[in-house]
Scaffold this motif. Structure first.
Motif, PDB file in Angstrom:
ATOM      1  N   ILE A 165      49.347   5.992  43.534  1.00 43.58           N
ATOM      2  CA  ILE A 165      48.885   5.561  42.214  1.00 43.58           C
ATOM      3  C   ILE A 165      47.363   5.533  42.187  1.00 43.58           C
ATOM      4  O   ILE A 165      46.741   6.009  41.238  1.00 43.58           O
ATOM      5  CB  ILE A 165      49.471   4.183  41.853  1.00 43.58           C
ATOM      6  CG1 ILE A 165      50.982   4.293  41.659  1.00 43.58           C
ATOM      7  CG2 ILE A 165      48.821   3.633  40.593  1.00 43.58           C
ATOM      8  CD1 ILE A 165      51.681   2.976  41.456  1.00 43.58           C
ATOM      9  N   GLN A 166      46.757   5.018  43.250  1.00 37.83           N
ATOM     10  CA  GLN A 166      45.295   4.961  43.307  1.00 37.83           C
ATOM     11  C   GLN A 166      44.709   6.365  43.367  1.00 37.83           C
ATOM     12  O   GLN A 166      43.705   6.649  42.708  1.00 37.83           O
ATOM     13  CB  GLN A 166      44.857   4.136  44.508  1.00 37.83           C
ATOM     14  CG  GLN A 166      45.189   2.666  44.389  1.00 37.83           C
ATOM     15  CD  GLN A 166      44.893   1.898  45.671  1.00 37.83           C
ATOM     16  OE1 GLN A 166      44.696   2.476  46.721  1.00 37.83           O
ATOM     17  NE2 GLN A 166      44.871   0.576  45.553  1.00 37.83           N
TER      18      GLN A 166
ATOM     19  N   GLY B 261      45.058   7.860  39.961  1.00 35.24           N
ATOM     20  CA  GLY B 261      44.087   7.227  39.071  1.00 35.24           C
ATOM     21  C   GLY B 261      42.683   7.789  39.298  1.00 35.24           C
ATOM     22  O   GLY B 261      41.920   8.023  38.350  1.00 35.24           O
ATOM     23  N   GLY B 262      42.339   8.008  40.560  1.00 35.99           N
ATOM     24  CA  GLY B 262      41.033   8.593  40.889  1.00 35.99           C
ATOM     25  C   GLY B 262      40.910  10.003  40.352  1.00 35.99           C
ATOM     26  O   GLY B 262      39.850  10.402  39.839  1.00 35.99           O
ATOM     27  N   ARG B 263      41.979  10.773  40.475  1.00 38.78           N
ATOM     28  CA  ARG B 263      41.956  12.144  39.971  1.00 38.78           C
ATOM     29  C   ARG B 263      41.819  12.161  38.457  1.00 38.78           C
ATOM     30  O   ARG B 263      41.114  13.012  37.898  1.00 38.78           O
ATOM     31  CB  ARG B 263      43.213  12.881  40.415  1.00 38.78           C
ATOM     32  CG  ARG B 263      43.212  13.162  41.931  1.00 38.78           C
ATOM     33  CD  ARG B 263      44.465  13.828  42.410  1.00 38.78           C
ATOM     34  NE  ARG B 263      44.623  15.145  41.807  1.00 38.78           N
ATOM     35  CZ  ARG B 263      45.696  15.911  41.986  1.00 38.78           C
ATOM     36  NH1 ARG B 263      46.681  15.469  42.742  1.00 38.78           N
ATOM     37  NH2 ARG B 263      45.786  17.083  41.413  1.00 38.78           N
ATOM     38  N   ILE B 264      42.472  11.251  37.795  1.00 34.09           N
ATOM     39  CA  ILE B 264      42.358  11.159  36.331  1.00 34.09           C
ATOM     40  C   ILE B 264      40.917  10.818  35.954  1.00 34.09           C
ATOM     41  O   ILE B 264      40.351  11.411  35.026  1.00 34.09           O
ATOM     42  CB  ILE B 264      43.345  10.121  35.769  1.00 34.09           C
ATOM     43  CG1 ILE B 264      44.775  10.630  35.889  1.00 34.09           C
ATOM     44  CG2 ILE B 264      43.022   9.797  34.318  1.00 34.09           C
ATOM     45  CD1 ILE B 264      45.824   9.587  35.563  1.00 34.09           C
ATOM     46  N   ALA B 265      40.322   9.875  36.680  1.00 31.26           N
ATOM     47  CA  ALA B 265      38.946   9.476  36.378  1.00 31.26           C
ATOM     48  C   ALA B 265      37.986  10.650  36.575  1.00 31.26           C
ATOM     49  O   ALA B 265      37.075  10.873  35.753  1.00 31.26           O
ATOM     50  CB  ALA B 265      38.542   8.298  37.261  1.00 31.26           C
TER      51      ALA B 265
ATOM     52  N   ASN C 279      45.521  16.248  32.968  1.00 31.06           N
ATOM     53  CA  ASN C 279      45.402  14.804  32.769  1.00 31.06           C
ATOM     54  C   ASN C 279      46.741  14.210  32.334  1.00 31.06           C
ATOM     55  O   ASN C 279      47.177  13.176  32.841  1.00 31.06           O
ATOM     56  CB  ASN C 279      44.316  14.518  31.728  1.00 31.06           C
ATOM     57  CG  ASN C 279      43.984  13.053  31.624  1.00 31.06           C
ATOM     58  OD1 ASN C 279      44.198  12.292  32.552  1.00 31.06           O
ATOM     59  ND2 ASN C 279      43.464  12.654  30.474  1.00 31.06           N
ATOM     60  N   ALA C 280      47.415  14.871  31.412  1.00 31.06           N
ATOM     61  CA  ALA C 280      48.717  14.387  30.935  1.00 31.06           C
ATOM     62  C   ALA C 280      49.738  14.392  32.067  1.00 31.06           C
ATOM     63  O   ALA C 280      50.535  13.455  32.203  1.00 31.06           O
ATOM     64  CB  ALA C 280      49.210  15.240  29.773  1.00 31.06           C
ATOM     65  N   GLN C 281      49.712  15.434  32.896  1.00 32.59           N
ATOM     66  CA  GLN C 281      50.636  15.500  34.033  1.00 32.59           C
ATOM     67  C   GLN C 281      50.366  14.367  35.025  1.00 32.59           C
ATOM     68  O   GLN C 281      51.300  13.743  35.529  1.00 32.59           O
ATOM     69  CB  GLN C 281      50.526  16.850  34.740  1.00 32.59           C
ATOM     70  CG  GLN C 281      51.078  18.009  33.928  1.00 32.59           C
ATOM     71  CD  GLN C 281      50.777  19.353  34.567  1.00 32.59           C
ATOM     72  OE1 GLN C 281      49.959  19.464  35.475  1.00 32.59           O
ATOM     73  NE2 GLN C 281      51.444  20.393  34.064  1.00 32.59           N
ATOM     74  N   LEU C 282      49.101  14.130  35.298  1.00 31.85           N
ATOM     75  CA  LEU C 282      48.752  13.050  36.226  1.00 31.85           C
ATOM     76  C   LEU C 282      49.159  11.690  35.672  1.00 31.85           C
ATOM     77  O   LEU C 282      49.673  10.841  36.405  1.00 31.85           O
ATOM     78  CB  LEU C 282      47.250  13.074  36.526  1.00 31.85           C
ATOM     79  CG  LEU C 282      46.768  14.246  37.385  1.00 31.85           C
ATOM     80  CD1 LEU C 282      45.243  14.236  37.465  1.00 31.85           C
ATOM     81  CD2 LEU C 282      47.374  14.199  38.770  1.00 31.85           C
TER      82      LEU C 282
ATOM     83  N   LYS D  10      52.886   7.075  35.764  1.00 31.18           N
ATOM     84  CA  LYS D  10      53.912   6.291  35.069  1.00 31.18           C
ATOM     85  C   LYS D  10      55.218   6.304  35.855  1.00 31.18           C
ATOM     86  O   LYS D  10      55.864   5.261  36.029  1.00 31.18           O
ATOM     87  CB  LYS D  10      54.121   6.862  33.661  1.00 31.18           C
ATOM     88  CG  LYS D  10      55.148   6.121  32.847  1.00 31.18           C
ATOM     89  CD  LYS D  10      55.319   6.762  31.481  1.00 31.18           C
ATOM     90  CE  LYS D  10      56.445   6.108  30.714  1.00 31.18           C
ATOM     91  NZ  LYS D  10      56.698   6.783  29.438  1.00 31.18           N
ATOM     92  N   THR D  11      55.616   7.462  36.350  1.00 29.42           N
ATOM     93  CA  THR D  11      56.849   7.580  37.137  1.00 29.42           C
ATOM     94  C   THR D  11      56.764   6.753  38.411  1.00 29.42           C
ATOM     95  O   THR D  11      57.708   6.034  38.766  1.00 29.42           O
ATOM     96  CB  THR D  11      57.117   9.058  37.483  1.00 29.42           C
ATOM     97  OG1 THR D  11      57.199   9.819  36.287  1.00 29.42           O
ATOM     98  CG2 THR D  11      58.398   9.210  38.278  1.00 29.42           C
ATOM     99  N   LEU D  12      55.631   6.836  39.113  1.00 32.61           N
ATOM    100  CA  LEU D  12      55.454   6.058  40.343  1.00 32.61           C
ATOM    101  C   LEU D  12      55.491   4.562  40.067  1.00 32.61           C
ATOM    102  O   LEU D  12      56.082   3.794  40.824  1.00 32.61           O
ATOM    103  CB  LEU D  12      54.136   6.437  41.027  1.00 32.61           C
ATOM    104  CG  LEU D  12      54.119   7.805  41.705  1.00 32.61           C
ATOM    105  CD1 LEU D  12      52.702   8.138  42.163  1.00 32.61           C
ATOM    106  CD2 LEU D  12      55.080   7.853  42.865  1.00 32.61           C
ATOM    107  N   LYS D  13      54.876   4.149  38.973  1.00 27.85           N
ATOM    108  CA  LYS D  13      54.878   2.731  38.625  1.00 27.85           C
ATOM    109  C   LYS D  13      56.289   2.250  38.308  1.00 27.85           C
ATOM    110  O   LYS D  13      56.695   1.178  38.745  1.00 27.85           O
ATOM    111  CB  LYS D  13      53.960   2.464  37.444  1.00 27.85           C
ATOM    112  CG  LYS D  13      53.851   0.988  37.106  1.00 27.85           C
ATOM    113  CD  LYS D  13      52.813   0.725  36.056  1.00 27.85           C
ATOM    114  CE  LYS D  13      52.633  -0.706  35.676  1.00 27.85           C
ATOM    115  NZ  LYS D  13      53.562  -1.684  36.108  1.00 27.85           N
TER     116      LYS D  13
END
Length: 157
Positions: free
Chosen positions: A4-5, A8-12, A51-54, A59-62
């Motif tokens: 998840i982290q 999140g970093g890749r999205i940022a 971005n949408a895929q990430l 969301k799936t991991l959460k």
């Protein structure tokens, strides 16, 4: 959690790249050709898709993590109930053993007062007492083994 982290970093990073591209487009005069604009639009579309895929993966991991946590909490509750039941059974066993010991002692006292046939009754009573003590020790060992298995799970949670 590290997935998840990482996501999140890749999205940022993707959002920063998009933001810097937009800022560069706003600062530079529109001297480029339509192919440059098309190329930038294509890159922007690819970044949005990535971005949408990430975001979907996050969301799936959460959701998976929430499901696992719910299952673990449920299991912990069940184990706590089992421990409470075991504690009640141990208390009941202790009470029964105390009553049995008192009754056995009364029988021994009664048997020692009357010597006719008391040797046989006393021997049988002692044999039964030893069998009950052995059974009690076995039950206590079993309860200790169960508690030693459950204790790390409870403490870990």
């Amino acid at each position: 959690m590290s997935d998840i982290q990482e996501l999140g970093g890749r999205i940022a990073v993707a959002m920063d790249r998009i933001r810097s591209g937009i800022e560069q487009m706003a600062q530079s005069p529109r001297t480029g050709s339509d192919s440059d604009s098309d190329q930038l639009q294509s890159m922007l579309s690819e970044e949005r898709t990535a971005n949408a895929q990430l975001e979907e993966r996050v969301k799936t991991l959460k959701e998976r993590q929430d499901t696992n946590m719910s299952a673990m909490e449920s299991r912990l509750g069940e184990q706590a109930d089992e421990i409470a039941t075991l504690a009640e059974q141990i208390d009941s066993l202790r009470t029964a053993n105390a009553e049995l010991s008192a009754a056995n002692e009364a029988l021994q006292n009664a048997a020692s007062g009357d010597n006719s046939g008391s040797a046989d009754a006393n021997g049988e009573t002692l044999a039964e007492l030893e069998a009950l003590k052995a059974q009690r020790a076995a039950d206590a060992a079993e309860v200790d083994a169960i508690l030693s298995e459950i204790k790390p799970l409870v403490e870990g949670a």
